[in-house]
Design an enzyme around this catalytic site. Sequence first.
Site, PDB file in Angstrom:
ATOM      1  N   SER A  42       0.826  -1.219   0.000  1.00 41.25           N
ATOM      2  CA  SER A  42       0.000   0.000   0.000  1.00 41.25           C
ATOM      3  C   SER A  42       0.857   1.264   0.000  1.00 41.25           C
ATOM      4  O   SER A  42       1.763   1.432   0.826  1.00 41.25           O
ATOM      5  CB  SER A  42      -0.866  -0.019   1.262  1.00 41.25           C
ATOM      6  OG  SER A  42      -1.291   1.283   1.600  1.00 41.25           O
ATOM      7  N   GLY A  43       0.507   2.202  -0.897  1.00 42.85           N
ATOM      8  CA  GLY A  43       1.216   3.484  -0.912  1.00 42.85           C
ATOM      9  C   GLY A  43       0.956   4.264   0.361  1.00 42.85           C
ATOM     10  O   GLY A  43       1.861   4.910   0.902  1.00 42.85           O
ATOM     11  N   ASP A  54       0.933  10.596   1.970  1.00 41.80           N
ATOM     12  CA  ASP A  54       0.706   9.761   0.788  1.00 41.80           C
ATOM     13  C   ASP A  54       0.595  10.656  -0.451  1.00 41.80           C
ATOM     14  O   ASP A  54      -0.395  10.651  -1.171  1.00 41.80           O
ATOM     15  CB  ASP A  54      -0.588   8.959   1.018  1.00 41.80           C
ATOM     16  CG  ASP A  54      -0.809   7.882  -0.047  1.00 41.80           C
ATOM     17  OD1 ASP A  54       0.117   7.615  -0.830  1.00 41.80           O
ATOM     18  OD2 ASP A  54      -1.931   7.326  -0.080  1.00 41.80           O
ATOM     19  N   ASP A  81       1.331  -0.918  -4.891  1.00 48.57           N
ATOM     20  CA  ASP A  81       0.528   0.256  -5.221  1.00 48.57           C
ATOM     21  C   ASP A  81       1.509   1.261  -5.817  1.00 48.57           C
ATOM     22  O   ASP A  81       2.250   1.932  -5.094  1.00 48.57           O
ATOM     23  CB  ASP A  81      -0.091   0.771  -3.908  1.00 48.57           C
ATOM     24  CG  ASP A  81      -0.794   2.096  -4.075  1.00 48.57           C
ATOM     25  OD1 ASP A  81      -0.851   2.612  -5.210  1.00 48.57           O
ATOM     26  OD2 ASP A  81      -1.294   2.616  -3.052  1.00 48.57           O
ATOM     27  N   GLU A 110      -2.761   4.253 -10.852  1.00 48.48           N
ATOM     28  CA  GLU A 110      -4.060   4.934 -10.811  1.00 48.48           C
ATOM     29  C   GLU A 110      -4.067   6.114 -11.768  1.00 48.48           C
ATOM     30  O   GLU A 110      -3.021   6.750 -11.985  1.00 48.48           O
ATOM     31  CB  GLU A 110      -4.379   5.370  -9.376  1.00 48.48           C
ATOM     32  CG  GLU A 110      -3.406   6.361  -8.777  1.00 48.48           C
ATOM     33  CD  GLU A 110      -3.501   6.427  -7.247  1.00 48.48           C
ATOM     34  OE1 GLU A 110      -3.354   5.371  -6.592  1.00 48.48           O
ATOM     35  OE2 GLU A 110      -3.690   7.539  -6.726  1.00 48.48           O
ATOM     36  N   SER A 119      -6.873   8.953  -2.023  1.00 44.28           N
ATOM     37  CA  SER A 119      -8.256   9.080  -2.513  1.00 44.28           C
ATOM     38  C   SER A 119      -9.236   9.529  -1.441  1.00 44.28           C
ATOM     39  O   SER A 119     -10.314  10.031  -1.753  1.00 44.28           O
ATOM     40  CB  SER A 119      -8.718   7.747  -3.091  1.00 44.28           C
ATOM     41  OG  SER A 119      -7.867   7.377  -4.141  1.00 44.28           O
ATOM     42  N   HIS A 186     -12.265   1.967  -7.682  1.00 44.28           N
ATOM     43  CA  HIS A 186     -12.211   2.483  -6.323  1.00 44.28           C
ATOM     44  C   HIS A 186     -13.436   3.347  -6.044  1.00 44.28           C
ATOM     45  O   HIS A 186     -13.961   4.020  -6.941  1.00 44.28           O
ATOM     46  CB  HIS A 186     -10.934   3.304  -6.120  1.00 44.28           C
ATOM     47  CG  HIS A 186     -10.512   3.354  -4.680  1.00 44.28           C
ATOM     48  ND1 HIS A 186     -11.026   2.537  -3.717  1.00 44.28           N
ATOM     49  CD2 HIS A 186      -9.618   4.159  -4.030  1.00 44.28           C
ATOM     50  CE1 HIS A 186     -10.486   2.802  -2.550  1.00 44.28           C
ATOM     51  NE2 HIS A 186      -9.621   3.791  -2.709  1.00 44.28           N
TER      52      HIS A 186
HETATM   53  C1  SPV Z   1      -3.365   2.507  -0.633  1.00 46.93           C
HETATM   54  O1  SPV Z   1      -3.500   1.587   0.163  1.00 46.93           O
HETATM   55  O2  SPV Z   1      -2.405   3.255  -0.631  1.00 46.93           O
HETATM   56  C2  SPV Z   1      -4.400   2.788  -1.630  1.00 46.93           C
HETATM   57  C3  SPV Z   1      -5.766   2.487  -1.321  1.00 46.93           C
HETATM   58  O3  SPV Z   1      -4.084   3.320  -2.636  1.00 46.93           O
HETATM   59  S1  SPV Z   1      -6.484   3.937  -0.765  1.00 46.93           S
HETATM   60  O4  SPV Z   1      -5.804   4.351   0.417  1.00 46.93           O
HETATM   61  O5  SPV Z   1      -7.853   3.578  -0.533  1.00 46.93           O
HETATM   62  O6  SPV Z   1      -6.384   4.935  -1.809  1.00 46.93           O
HETATM   63 MG    MG Z   2      -2.350   4.272  -2.589  1.00 45.23          MG
END
Ligand code: SPV
Ligand code: MG
Length: 542
Positions: A42-43, A54, A81, A110, A119, A186
């Site tokens: 996960s980012g 992020d 990610d 994305e 997001s 998403h």
């Molecule tokens: C992540 O886990 O970094 C994602 C999912 O991209 S979200 O946080 O829902 O964008």
């Molecule tokens: Mg992410």
Amino acid sequence: MTKSTRFKEMLQSPDLEFILEAHNGISAKIVEEAGFKGIWGSGLALSAQYGVRDNNEASWTQILEMVEFMSDATSIPIMLDGDTGYGNFNNMRRLVRKLEQRGVAAVCIEDKLFPKTNSYIRGVAQPLADVDEFCGKIKAGKDAQRDPDFCVVARVEAFVAGWGLKEALKRSEAYHDAGADAVLIHSALSVPDEIFAFMREWGDRLPVVIVPTSYYATPTELFREHGVALVIWANQMLRAAVAAMKKTAEVIHRDERLHATEDSLVPVKELFRLQGAGELEIAERLYLPCSRKSVRAVVLAASRGKELGALTEFKPKGMVALCGHPILAHIVECYNSLGVKDVLVVRGYHKERVNLSNVTYADNDDYATTGEVASLAAGLAALDPAEDAEKDLVVSYGDVLFRKYLLQLLLDSEAGFTVVVDVNWQESVNADRFADLVTCSEPCSRRLFGGQVELREMSSDLPAERVHGEWNSLFKASGERISVLRETVAELMAQPKHRAAKMSHLLNALVARGETVSVIYTTGHWLDIDSVEDLIRAGQFT
Ligand code: SPV
Ligand code: MG
């Protein structure tokens, strides 16, 4: 099957599959051990564990570096990610190559703009990427991969950005045509309505991946019914860790002690296990050429030492002080300084007075009527035979001091049995002193350079012309020969006439049964404390 093949099969399998977020090597390993078939790099979690936002504040190589640790620590596929691909199509190509080199199975990109924002932070305000530009990025990634099963997943942010179903479908179709292996749809709603609306229109054109972070209350069965291919539990590992860390830090800070937290923590041993410490131990045994076997030492200190008179009226000789510390403590210190930590002292006379720390004890309660071999037998009985083969055994006396290098020479010996013999025996042997004199296969000479010398006989009354030296009490049995040592000791002890046998009896018995007892010739630097004068001399020795 490679990680990428397994991931592709997960995407394409008719079953609903699940992957869980991890953000470093240890969390990745925990995800695998829990039974997950894959990991979400996960980012959000990777940036958060670095303590940054992020928003591509961590560079792509910093992300890559952590993902490499995750990949090394696990055997299940990882999908990274990859945010927006960290730039344009060209950055995407390089990313795919580097991920393949690090054993990462897939990347998800994305359709937003670099630098992206999570997001869940003002999603509707975020601009989407141009469809054609994003399709070029997907194509470049697919063309760059060398492993045919590496997957590129295209993430559609149309719902998050407020563009609705039509835009989501249009983009998904374009990304499908561009070569994406799956689409990630998403939604930031707390209900799965957008996702299910999409699924009804999309059918099975390409596997669909979802991230139910905000619509977490949805029964998983509904995802299955709607034909979702893969669910990403996207951030639960980091959130669990943060919750536990906050609580732990607060309690330790408040209490200024650890008792209230200890039970809620994994033992340190569990960290070692997760780190694979056991494997390193095995590898060290296999590959470290100079890794000497670990060594156990038995120090025979059961007798009184009545030559020291009043000094040993209430304690054994080994506990008589020398420069403020018991003689035995000096001996144990010598062992410890060469890495021999496993020291067992055989006590007898006034055993309650033998109270050194960092040693273990065995007792020869018949010390008054038995001898050194009986003490050794007591010591051997206290040593776990299961460890015999992997640990060499050094035996010495509780009243003999020796310079460290003599012990080092003994430890370095690769022979089955080894004794250290002093060629300067005439210096100190006189009528009153008992000495273990030895005859060897050859006297010490310059010709001996590199040759092996063997013990032939040990006795206190050898004729002078047959004496090649004096045994200084240091004896070693290699791990492989300890069973023979045990047998020989047991045979001697089984005969009442050998009840008081000395170590010289044992060494002669080993020679008699055909064992090679190797000799290391040395000159001086040891002291057998047999009198008050010796004790005074020992003061200068330490
Ligand atoms: C992540 O886990 O970094 C994602 C999912 O991209 S979200 O946080 O829902 O964008
Ligand atoms: Mg992410």
